[in-house]
Design an enzyme around this catalytic site. Sequence first.
Site, PDB file in Angstrom:
ATOM      1  N   HIS A 146       1.017   5.256   1.112  1.00 24.79           N
ATOM      2  CA  HIS A 146       0.233   6.417   1.809  1.00 24.79           C
ATOM      3  C   HIS A 146       0.339   7.610   1.208  1.00 24.79           C
ATOM      4  CE1 HIS A 146       0.737   4.138   5.685  1.00 24.79           C
ATOM      5  NE2 HIS A 146       1.624   3.410   5.067  1.00 24.79           N
ATOM      6  N   HIS A 170       0.977  -0.992  -0.045  1.00 26.13           N
ATOM      7  CA  HIS A 170       0.161   0.013   0.156  1.00 26.13           C
ATOM      8  C   HIS A 170       0.908   1.309   0.129  1.00 26.13           C
ATOM      9  CE1 HIS A 170       0.826  -1.113   4.216  1.00 26.13           C
ATOM     10  NE2 HIS A 170       0.591   0.213   4.560  1.00 26.13           N
TER      11      HIS A 170
END
Length: 193
Positions: free
Chosen positions: A136, A134
């Site tokens: 940010h 992922h």
Amino acid sequence: MAEPSFDPMALPPDNSCPFCNIAQTYPSFPPEQPPAPDSPELDPSKLAPASFVVLSTPMLMAFLDIMPLSHGHLLLCPRSHKPKLSDVSPQEAAELGSYLRILSKALSQTTGVYDWNVVQNNGAAAAQVVNHVHYHLIPRPEIRASGKFRESFTMFGRGQREDLDDDEAIELAAKLRANIAAVLEQESRKGKL
């Protein structure tokens, strides 16, 4: 964006992975026409802790971080369980890259903060807490001007974090979805007379 193709390297969803649970719980929707804020499709209480989805394509998702480093802190990940960036398919990598730019524009328009970090950690030693690749997107407001000297913006996912306020998150997620649609609309008109 291209429809997802079969990925022979895709791992099955990991039921212990919170990002896999979000991906399995929330269906995809056209980013150009997101569901209404009160739509049952987007009900943040379908999971605990609540999930505030701002983008949901057949291949990836973006949602508010439940322990944000700053107002508007987003996470962007593939729907399929891939532990590290080196595990994503070329199609996932292309869509992630494309939406990082779109989300960056929408996030700036929504928060009014025009400086931000994009951080992506691979492995526990690199501060990756959830074992699902992922990114940010972290708005970086000028803290000296705001007077909020206690705010921490330490890099790589470390720093002072507070729980996301659910009521604020509902409103913020709706604004982000609307601004994502607006960015996509603006870009679809580029080059047209």
